[in-house]
Design a protein around this motif. Structure first.
Motif, PDB file in Angstrom:
ATOM      1  N   ARG A  13      39.298  39.104  38.284  1.00  0.00           N
ATOM      2  CA  ARG A  13      39.342  40.531  38.613  1.00  0.00           C
ATOM      3  C   ARG A  13      37.941  40.969  39.026  1.00  0.00           C
ATOM      4  O   ARG A  13      36.964  40.691  38.332  1.00  0.00           O
ATOM      5  CB  ARG A  13      39.796  41.329  37.397  1.00  0.00           C
ATOM      6  CG  ARG A  13      39.914  42.824  37.702  1.00  0.00           C
ATOM      7  CD  ARG A  13      40.424  43.605  36.490  1.00  0.00           C
ATOM      8  NE  ARG A  13      40.515  45.007  36.790  1.00  0.00           N
ATOM      9  CZ  ARG A  13      41.553  45.586  37.405  1.00  0.00           C
ATOM     10  NH1 ARG A  13      42.577  44.855  37.772  1.00  0.00           N
ATOM     11  NH2 ARG A  13      41.548  46.884  37.660  1.00  0.00           N
ATOM     12  N   VAL A  14      37.856  41.649  40.148  1.00  0.00           N
ATOM     13  CA  VAL A  14      36.544  42.068  40.663  1.00  0.00           C
ATOM     14  C   VAL A  14      36.071  43.290  39.882  1.00  0.00           C
ATOM     15  O   VAL A  14      36.750  44.316  39.854  1.00  0.00           O
ATOM     16  CB  VAL A  14      36.621  42.395  42.165  1.00  0.00           C
ATOM     17  CG1 VAL A  14      35.240  42.785  42.680  1.00  0.00           C
ATOM     18  CG2 VAL A  14      37.189  41.209  42.947  1.00  0.00           C
ATOM     19  N   THR A  15      34.894  43.168  39.262  1.00  0.00           N
ATOM     20  CA  THR A  15      34.363  44.284  38.469  1.00  0.00           C
ATOM     21  C   THR A  15      33.171  44.952  39.152  1.00  0.00           C
ATOM     22  O   THR A  15      32.845  46.091  38.842  1.00  0.00           O
ATOM     23  CB  THR A  15      33.936  43.799  37.065  1.00  0.00           C
ATOM     24  OG1 THR A  15      32.984  42.728  37.221  1.00  0.00           O
ATOM     25  CG2 THR A  15      35.134  43.286  36.275  1.00  0.00           C
ATOM     26  N   ASP A  16      32.536  44.247  40.087  1.00  0.00           N
ATOM     27  CA  ASP A  16      31.436  44.885  40.821  1.00  0.00           C
ATOM     28  C   ASP A  16      31.318  44.238  42.204  1.00  0.00           C
ATOM     29  O   ASP A  16      31.665  43.071  42.389  1.00  0.00           O
ATOM     30  CB  ASP A  16      30.117  44.752  40.055  1.00  0.00           C
ATOM     31  CG  ASP A  16      29.137  45.870  40.438  1.00  0.00           C
ATOM     32  OD1 ASP A  16      29.475  46.721  41.294  1.00  0.00           O
ATOM     33  OD2 ASP A  16      28.016  45.874  39.885  1.00  0.00           O
ATOM     34  N   GLY A  17      30.824  45.033  43.154  1.00  0.00           N
ATOM     35  CA  GLY A  17      30.718  44.560  44.534  1.00  0.00           C
ATOM     36  C   GLY A  17      31.006  45.714  45.479  1.00  0.00           C
ATOM     37  O   GLY A  17      30.887  46.870  45.092  1.00  0.00           O
ATOM     38  N   PRO A  18      31.399  45.421  46.702  1.00  0.00           N
ATOM     39  CA  PRO A  18      31.744  46.488  47.644  1.00  0.00           C
ATOM     40  C   PRO A  18      32.886  47.336  47.067  1.00  0.00           C
ATOM     41  O   PRO A  18      33.774  46.804  46.387  1.00  0.00           O
ATOM     42  CB  PRO A  18      32.218  45.732  48.892  1.00  0.00           C
ATOM     43  CG  PRO A  18      31.707  44.339  48.743  1.00  0.00           C
ATOM     44  CD  PRO A  18      31.590  44.077  47.279  1.00  0.00           C
ATOM     45  N   ALA A  19      32.846  48.638  47.350  1.00  0.00           N
ATOM     46  CA  ALA A  19      33.844  49.564  46.791  1.00  0.00           C
ATOM     47  C   ALA A  19      35.268  49.068  47.024  1.00  0.00           C
ATOM     48  O   ALA A  19      36.123  49.151  46.127  1.00  0.00           O
ATOM     49  CB  ALA A  19      33.660  50.949  47.395  1.00  0.00           C
ATOM     50  N   GLU A  20      35.532  48.529  48.219  1.00  0.00           N
ATOM     51  CA  GLU A  20      36.901  48.112  48.549  1.00  0.00           C
ATOM     52  C   GLU A  20      37.382  46.962  47.661  1.00  0.00           C
ATOM     53  O   GLU A  20      38.582  46.740  47.530  1.00  0.00           O
ATOM     54  CB  GLU A  20      36.997  47.652  50.014  1.00  0.00           C
ATOM     55  CG  GLU A  20      36.725  48.729  51.045  1.00  0.00           C
ATOM     56  CD  GLU A  20      35.249  48.769  51.441  1.00  0.00           C
ATOM     57  OE1 GLU A  20      34.387  48.284  50.664  1.00  0.00           O
ATOM     58  OE2 GLU A  20      34.956  49.297  52.533  1.00  0.00           O
ATOM     59  N   TRP A  72      44.329  45.454  47.509  1.00  0.00           N
ATOM     60  CA  TRP A  72      43.534  46.285  48.422  1.00  0.00           C
ATOM     61  C   TRP A  72      44.262  47.618  48.593  1.00  0.00           C
ATOM     62  O   TRP A  72      45.482  47.656  48.767  1.00  0.00           O
ATOM     63  CB  TRP A  72      43.405  45.596  49.781  1.00  0.00           C
ATOM     64  CG  TRP A  72      42.523  44.382  49.758  1.00  0.00           C
ATOM     65  CD1 TRP A  72      42.835  43.161  49.253  1.00  0.00           C
ATOM     66  CD2 TRP A  72      41.180  44.282  50.257  1.00  0.00           C
ATOM     67  NE1 TRP A  72      41.768  42.304  49.408  1.00  0.00           N
ATOM     68  CE2 TRP A  72      40.755  42.963  50.018  1.00  0.00           C
ATOM     69  CE3 TRP A  72      40.305  45.178  50.888  1.00  0.00           C
ATOM     70  CZ2 TRP A  72      39.478  42.510  50.388  1.00  0.00           C
ATOM     71  CZ3 TRP A  72      39.042  44.735  51.252  1.00  0.00           C
ATOM     72  CH2 TRP A  72      38.633  43.423  50.994  1.00  0.00           C
ATOM     73  N   ARG A  73      43.515  48.680  48.562  1.00  0.00           N
ATOM     74  CA  ARG A  73      44.161  50.000  48.677  1.00  0.00           C
ATOM     75  C   ARG A  73      44.667  50.240  50.091  1.00  0.00           C
ATOM     76  O   ARG A  73      45.725  50.816  50.295  1.00  0.00           O
ATOM     77  CB  ARG A  73      43.191  51.105  48.233  1.00  0.00           C
ATOM     78  CG  ARG A  73      43.065  51.176  46.715  1.00  0.00           C
ATOM     79  CD  ARG A  73      42.046  52.210  46.280  1.00  0.00           C
ATOM     80  NE  ARG A  73      40.679  51.851  46.618  1.00  0.00           N
ATOM     81  CZ  ARG A  73      39.887  51.056  45.900  1.00  0.00           C
ATOM     82  NH1 ARG A  73      40.345  50.513  44.779  1.00  0.00           N
ATOM     83  NH2 ARG A  73      38.650  50.786  46.278  1.00  0.00           N
TER      84      ARG A  73
END
Lengths: 147, 147
Positions: free
Chosen positions: A71-78, A104-105
């Motif tokens: 799970r992505v917790t930090d990085g580009p907002a997307e 992805w939203r």
């Protein structure tokens, strides 16, 4: 929600492909040489790409039978909150990798870029487990003005 | 419905990239050497990959400002009725290619394979317009047991 989906196969035992996606040492062989972290559920993986930045991920699942999930917790907002899902399956001499980067939203242009870029890294993963040599950043395939 | 989405960039004028996706001669330079057909709206494009089979497509849109659209009329069941959409945009020295293969009924394993495979062909397209040499089938990148 939109997903990036890919499938590659490598002529290699499942255990080797699993090691390549489940451990920082393995990932450093095909995604980015600047990979560090702990290979355990709940552990944090840190991926950096020189000055471009990078991603922090939490390991959500690790199953040597062929399942890894981050799970992505930090990085580009997307990217934040999206999840990267790996399913490995041995079929004869092949290990098949089903890859999903999901949640992805919106299907923004940056997502399309990441879809193509993931494909190049999956081929890097294939080469890494088959030959010992992948193309992790900073030696990765440049696909456009966005890297 | 699910879509395959990609984005690549080539250091080349838009007209050259357009020619590479709008004409059978251009497409033969990066997708499959066995490409034939008429480059006109309503025209039929025929793509073959040796014994593996191939696709027939109808050209739905051709706009030299940077738009091409195909509709799959024959090929694997999962492909029939899907559409392949190209949008090209010049940004400085780059031509950016936004690629969409849309209208898949389900995200089946074969779609994931096609997603990765399209990425390799888009990089072949990039190389073709930048250097004159792509990797069209039968010299394409093998990504798995499915080619």
């Amino acid at each position: 929600m939109v997903d990036i989906l890919h499938r590659v196969g490598a002529v290699a035992p499942l255990e080797e492909v699993y090691r390549a996606v489940a451990t920082p040492e393995g990932i450093a062989g095909w995604w980015t040489t600047e990979t560090s972290g702990a290979s355990e559920v709940g552990g944090k993986l840190v991926f950096r790409f020189g000055e471009v930045g990078g991603f922090d991920m939490e390991i959500r699942e690790l199953d040597p039978r062929g399942r890894v999930r981050w799970r992505v917790t930090d990085g580009p907002a997307e990217w934040i909150g999206t999840e990267v899902d790996w399913r490995l399956e041995q079929r004869g001499e092949w290990t098949i990798v089903q890859f999903k980067h999901e949640g992805w939203r919106e299907p923004v242009e940056f997502m399309n870029h990441c879809s193509t870029k993931w494909a190049t890294f999956l081929i890097s993963l294939k080469d890494y487990v088959e030959t010992g040599h992948g193309r992790p950043a900073p030696d990765d395939v440049k696909i456009s003005d966005w890297h």
